[in-house]
Design an enzyme around this catalytic site. Structure first.
Site, PDB file in Angstrom:
ATOM      1  N   GLU A  22      -2.517  -0.704  12.566  1.00  0.00           N
ATOM      2  CA  GLU A  22      -3.576  -0.068  11.764  1.00  0.00           C
ATOM      3  C   GLU A  22      -3.285  -0.301  10.297  1.00  0.00           C
ATOM      4  OE1 GLU A  22      -3.909   2.947   9.770  1.00  0.00           O
ATOM      5  OE2 GLU A  22      -1.876   3.744   9.863  1.00  0.00           O
ATOM      6  N   ARG A  55      -4.905   6.975  13.965  1.00  0.00           N
ATOM      7  CA  ARG A  55      -5.610   5.717  13.606  1.00  0.00           C
ATOM      8  C   ARG A  55      -5.161   4.542  14.470  1.00  0.00           C
ATOM      9  NH1 ARG A  55      -4.548   7.863   8.291  1.00  0.00           N
ATOM     10  NH2 ARG A  55      -2.706   6.542   8.134  1.00  0.00           N
ATOM     11  N   SER A  77       4.075  -0.129   3.086  1.00  0.00           N
ATOM     12  CA  SER A  77       3.259   0.803   2.308  1.00  0.00           C
ATOM     13  C   SER A  77       3.285   0.335   0.857  1.00  0.00           C
ATOM     14  CB  SER A  77       3.848   2.207   2.463  1.00  0.00           C
ATOM     15  OG  SER A  77       3.199   3.106   1.598  1.00  0.00           O
ATOM     16  N   HIS A 109       9.612  12.317   0.540  1.00  0.00           N
ATOM     17  CA  HIS A 109       8.185  11.982   0.647  1.00  0.00           C
ATOM     18  C   HIS A 109       7.316  13.184   0.271  1.00  0.00           C
ATOM     19  CE1 HIS A 109       4.160  10.945   2.240  1.00  0.00           C
ATOM     20  NE2 HIS A 109       4.489   9.723   1.841  1.00  0.00           N
ATOM     21  N   PHE A 143       1.925  12.543  -6.480  1.00  0.00           N
ATOM     22  CA  PHE A 143       0.662  11.808  -6.394  1.00  0.00           C
ATOM     23  C   PHE A 143      -0.531  12.745  -6.612  1.00  0.00           C
ATOM     24  CE2 PHE A 143      -2.915  10.147  -3.823  1.00  0.00           C
ATOM     25  CZ  PHE A 143      -3.197   9.051  -4.624  1.00  0.00           C
ATOM     26  N   HIS A 185      -1.521   0.840   3.328  1.00  0.00           N
ATOM     27  CA  HIS A 185      -0.386   0.648   4.231  1.00  0.00           C
ATOM     28  C   HIS A 185      -0.806  -0.045   5.513  1.00  0.00           C
ATOM     29  CE1 HIS A 185      -0.253   4.784   6.512  1.00  0.00           C
ATOM     30  NE2 HIS A 185      -0.915   3.904   7.192  1.00  0.00           N
TER      31      HIS A 185
HETATM   32  C1  HEM Z   1       0.881   9.656   4.039  1.00  0.00           C
HETATM   33  C2  HEM Z   1       1.160   9.321  -0.764  1.00  0.00           C
HETATM   34  C3  HEM Z   1       4.452   5.835  -0.310  1.00  0.00           C
HETATM   35  C4  HEM Z   1       4.829   6.880   4.376  1.00  0.00           C
HETATM   36  C5  HEM Z   1       0.646   9.832   2.701  1.00  0.00           C
HETATM   37  C6  HEM Z   1      -0.460  10.580   2.162  1.00  0.00           C
HETATM   38  C7  HEM Z   1      -0.384  10.474   0.817  1.00  0.00           C
HETATM   39  C8  HEM Z   1       0.771   9.683   0.500  1.00  0.00           C
HETATM   40  C9  HEM Z   1      -1.339  11.074  -0.215  1.00  0.00           C
HETATM   41  C10 HEM Z   1      -1.549  11.267   2.980  1.00  0.00           C
HETATM   42  C11 HEM Z   1      -2.615  10.212   3.162  1.00  0.00           C
HETATM   43  C12 HEM Z   1      -3.784  10.663   3.973  1.00  0.00           C
HETATM   44  O1  HEM Z   1      -3.646  10.858   5.188  1.00  0.00           O
HETATM   45  O2  HEM Z   1      -4.853  10.768   3.384  1.00  0.00           O
HETATM   46  C13 HEM Z   1       2.008   8.280  -1.036  1.00  0.00           C
HETATM   47  C14 HEM Z   1       2.116   7.643  -2.325  1.00  0.00           C
HETATM   48  C15 HEM Z   1       3.039   6.657  -2.207  1.00  0.00           C
HETATM   49  C16 HEM Z   1       3.507   6.691  -0.831  1.00  0.00           C
HETATM   50  C17 HEM Z   1       1.313   8.025  -3.556  1.00  0.00           C
HETATM   51  C18 HEM Z   1       3.545   5.677  -3.221  1.00  0.00           C
HETATM   52  C19 HEM Z   1       3.195   5.658  -4.507  1.00  0.00           C
HETATM   53  C20 HEM Z   1       4.867   5.843   0.985  1.00  0.00           C
HETATM   54  C21 HEM Z   1       5.852   4.964   1.528  1.00  0.00           C
HETATM   55  C22 HEM Z   1       5.981   5.259   2.848  1.00  0.00           C
HETATM   56  C23 HEM Z   1       5.048   6.312   3.136  1.00  0.00           C
HETATM   57  C24 HEM Z   1       6.543   3.859   0.720  1.00  0.00           C
HETATM   58  C25 HEM Z   1       6.869   4.666   3.900  1.00  0.00           C
HETATM   59  C26 HEM Z   1       7.726   3.686   3.701  1.00  0.00           C
HETATM   60  C27 HEM Z   1       3.752   7.672   4.680  1.00  0.00           C
HETATM   61  C28 HEM Z   1       3.328   7.979   6.036  1.00  0.00           C
HETATM   62  C29 HEM Z   1       2.189   8.754   5.945  1.00  0.00           C
HETATM   63  C30 HEM Z   1       1.932   8.934   4.528  1.00  0.00           C
HETATM   64  C31 HEM Z   1       3.997   7.489   7.312  1.00  0.00           C
HETATM   65  C32 HEM Z   1       1.285   9.237   7.082  1.00  0.00           C
HETATM   66  C33 HEM Z   1       1.712  10.508   7.707  1.00  0.00           C
HETATM   67  C34 HEM Z   1       0.778  10.916   8.817  1.00  0.00           C
HETATM   68  O3  HEM Z   1      -0.410  10.562   8.815  1.00  0.00           O
HETATM   69  O4  HEM Z   1       1.243  11.609   9.721  1.00  0.00           O
HETATM   70  N1  HEM Z   1       1.382   9.326   1.678  1.00  0.00           N
HETATM   71  N2  HEM Z   1       2.871   7.700  -0.163  1.00  0.00           N
HETATM   72  N3  HEM Z   1       4.410   6.657   1.982  1.00  0.00           N
HETATM   73  N4  HEM Z   1       2.899   8.278   3.811  1.00  0.00           N
HETATM   74 FE1  HEM Z   1       3.005   8.116   1.807  1.00  0.00          FE
END
Ligand code: HEM
Length: 364
Positions: free
Chosen positions: A149, A184, A228, A309, A316, A333
């Site tokens: 996805e 998703r 991501s 995170h 963010f 991502h």
């Molecule tokens: C989900 C922000 C980087 C792993 C999210 C969500 C936000 C966010 C706002 C919720 C998104 C939604 O469902 O609408 C950010 C920002 C990043 C960042 C601003 C970098 C500037 C990363 C990185 C990883 C990561 C580098 C992993 C290597 C995840 C995962 C979720 C997530 C796995 C989904 C969780 C779920 O749906 O159960 N992130 N993230 N994120 N993020 Fe990040």
């Protein structure tokens, strides 16, 4: 918000036997989109072909020049050439400089033919780890489309696999709540996606020597990989300053945790990479984290609960509030959960915590 639709493409929807996580009457807080691929596309190939040098200074560009001689080869028919390719680099926690090209193809057969006809396969198989001046790594993923996805913050942007898409979805329903990434993934409709908790224990099997050796690492059931990415090249000075002084440090902190202590939470490998030119020159104001997790649940748990995170998320929210409609930061991502036979890992004279070598050496 109008035209909300499922992130799962219509041809991949099926009756759910595993319940989803979407809260009842849920309305996503903002819009994000999924890429749509042709229904005829059954799988894709994501390959990482890289070189490892003892330091950034020792990168003489020769390794990437060699790799480019294959990836840019015009001797093969157009339809076999990579759909999309770009180069990224990072210095790891041992001071080694890792530079790699990340490439996509629409199916395994095309990758196989490309590897044969360009001579890449022959070259790779005859590399002698005892005499090579730098390390080499090859990591290839072959997710079927039900195990892949990708989401993006705008419909206009394309990244990685999205160069193979035919269009984008409307705003998707499954985001903005924990567990939405899993929802998703089409395969999550019918599979719990339990992985192998296979981290090495003290007193486990003997660790292979990796420097001056060629080591193939077997795939693992339901390995979860995430790429991501962040693109801040369009930011104007105010937003750029916010990104570099507030967002990027929070992200760096999370990426460092996964890189240095990932074994504590089920992450085998994490590389926080910046896009660079073919020889490692320049920055491109684009980056991504590339993480390999033993189980989708481990990735979910880190994103939902780990302070690093949680902090990325909180920073963010502040950032988005401050920039409002003027935000030009782009995020995306790609997530795959792979069968063991949909993975290929081989390392030639790399140190023992490179990529999936950590799973057979126990080092981070
Ligand atoms: C989900 C922000 C980087 C792993 C999210 C969500 C936000 C966010 C706002 C919720 C998104 C939604 O469902 O609408 C950010 C920002 C990043 C960042 C601003 C970098 C500037 C990363 C990185 C990883 C990561 C580098 C992993 C290597 C995840 C995962 C979720 C997530 C796995 C989904 C969780 C779920 O749906 O159960 N992130 N993230 N994120 N993020 Fe990040």
């Amino acid at each position: 918000m109008t035209n909300i639709e499922s992130a799962i493409a219509p041809h991949l929807r099926t009756e759910r036997v595993v319940p989803g996580n979407t809260p009842e009457n849920f309305k996503p807080p903002f819009e994000i989109y999924a890429s749509r691929f042709p229904p005829s596309m059954k799988e894709l190939v994501f390959a990482i072909i890289g070189a490892q040098y003892p330091s950034k200074e020792s990168n003489d560009g020769a390794a990437m020049e060699k790799i480019a001689s294959f990836t840019s080869s015009t001797t093969v028919p157009l339809e076999l050439r990579p759909t999309f390719e770009e180069v990224a680099a990072m210095t790891d926690n041992r001071g080694y400089y890792n530079i790699a090209t990340l490439i996509y193809w629409p199916d395994r057969a095309t990758w196989d033919q490309w590897s044969e006809l360009t001579g890449f396969k022959e070259w790779w198989s005859t590399l002698d780890p005892t005499t090579e001046r730098n390390g080499w790594f090859l990591e290839v993923f072959f997710p079927t489309m039900d195990r892949f996805e990708t989401i993006l913050t705008t419909t206009a942007m394309r990244e990685g696999a999205s160069y193979m898409r035919t269009g984008a979805s409307g705003p998707v329903l499954e985001h903005g709540y924990w567990g939405s990434m899993r929802d998703r993934l089409p395969v999550s409709q019918v599979d719990e996606l339990v992985g192998e908790k296979a981290f090495l224990q003290a007193g486990g099997p003997k660790r292979p020597a990796t420097l001056k050796s060629r080591v193939r690492v077997p795939g693992k059931r339901n390995l979860a990989i995430i790429r991501s990415g962040q693109d801040w090249k369009e930011t104007l000075p105010r937003e750029r300053e916010l990104y570099l002084n507030m967002m990027r440090p929070a992200l760096q902190n999370g990426m460092d945790f996964l890189h240095d202590h990932g074994d504590e939470i089920g992450c085998y490998s994490n590389r926080f990479m910046d896009m660079v030119g073919f020889k490692g020159e320049g920055g491109r104001d684009r980056s991504f984290g590339l993480g390999y997790f033993d189980d989708l649940a481990s990735l979910e748990a880190w994103s939902k609960s780990h302070p690093t995170h949680v902090n990325i998320f909180a920073v963010f929210m502040k950032y988005a509030k401050e920039m409002g409609d003027n935000m030009t930061l782009r995020l995306y991502h790609e997530v795959s959960v792979l069968e063991a036979e949909q993975q290929f890992f081989e390392y030639i004279s790399c140190h023992s915590s490179t990529g999936m070598l950590s799973s057979v050496c126990g080092d981070h």
